[in-house]
Design a protein around this motif. Structure first.
Motif, short mmCIF file in Angstrom:
data_model
loop_
_atom_site.label_atom_id
_atom_site.label_comp_id
_atom_site.label_asym_id
_atom_site.label_seq_id
_atom_site.Cartn_x
_atom_site.Cartn_y
_atom_site.Cartn_z
N ARG A 1 14.41 -39.75 34.06
CA ARG A 1 15.84 -40.15 34.08
C ARG A 1 15.96 -41.67 33.97
O ARG A 1 16.82 -42.18 33.25
N LEU A 2 15.10 -42.37 34.70
CA LEU A 2 15.13 -43.84 34.67
C LEU A 2 14.80 -44.35 33.27
O LEU A 2 15.47 -45.27 32.76
N LYS B 1 10.66 -36.43 37.26
CA LYS B 1 12.05 -36.26 36.80
C LYS B 1 12.83 -37.57 36.95
O LYS B 1 13.55 -37.99 36.05
N ASP B 2 12.64 -38.20 38.13
CA ASP B 2 13.33 -39.48 38.37
C ASP B 2 12.88 -40.53 37.36
O ASP B 2 13.69 -41.31 36.83
N ARG B 3 11.54 -40.57 37.12
CA ARG B 3 10.99 -41.52 36.17
C ARG B 3 11.58 -41.26 34.77
O ARG B 3 11.96 -42.20 34.06
N ASN C 1 9.46 -34.18 41.23
CA ASN C 1 10.71 -34.93 41.46
C ASN C 1 10.57 -36.37 41.00
O ASN C 1 11.47 -36.94 40.39
#
Length: 151
Positions: A12-13, A8-10, A5
């Motif tokens: 997306r960022l 994925k966040d990284r 997660n």
């Protein structure tokens, strides 16, 4: 799972930052182009000002040249002619104002006359109506006398 997660966040960022950087770069390019156009317009404006100044200088030079060509006597004659024309125009304006005043007076009188005519027409209609009523009464009276005589 948490690591995935976070990854994925990284990701997306990073994608969002890259998109933001691209958008910023595009805006910087647009700003540079706008600044270049503005600079070009400023240059054109400066050139236009210089052309206008040149024309003004030329006109002033020609006016100075013409002023030296016309003698004081001719200048006086021209001033006299202009003054005479000015006086003629003022006379015509005065006459025109007088005509307007007369027209306004005539218009007011015409309105009065029209009101009098309306009043007379109303009175005439009333009189005709009275006459018709009298004629009817006379006819009734004659019929009544005739019936009385017959009786």
């Amino acid at each position: 799972s948490e690591k995935n997660n976070l990854d994925k966040d990284r990701t997306r960022l990073e994608v969002a930052r890259e998109e933001q950087n691209n958008a910023f770069s595009e805006k910087e390019l647009e700003l540079e182009e706008a600044n270049e156009r503005l600079a070009s317009l400023e240059t054109d404006l400066q050139q236009a000002h210089e052309i206008i100044k040149d024309h003004e200088d030329t006109i002033n030079d020609r006016n100075d040249e013409l002023a030296t060509r016309v003698s004081p006597e001719e200048t006086k004659k021209l001033q006299d002619v202009l003054e005479e024309r000015d006086n003629d125009i003022k006379l015509k304006e005065t006459k025109l104002h007088e005509v307007y005043e007369k027209l306004n007076t005539m218009d007011a009188k015409t309105s009065e006359y029209l009101q009098i005519i309306d009043d007379l027409n109303t009175e005439l209609a009333s009189t005709v109506s009275e006459k018709n009523n009298l004629d009817k009464d006379r006819t009734r009276l004659e019929v009544a006398r005739e019936e009385q005589n017959n009786a």
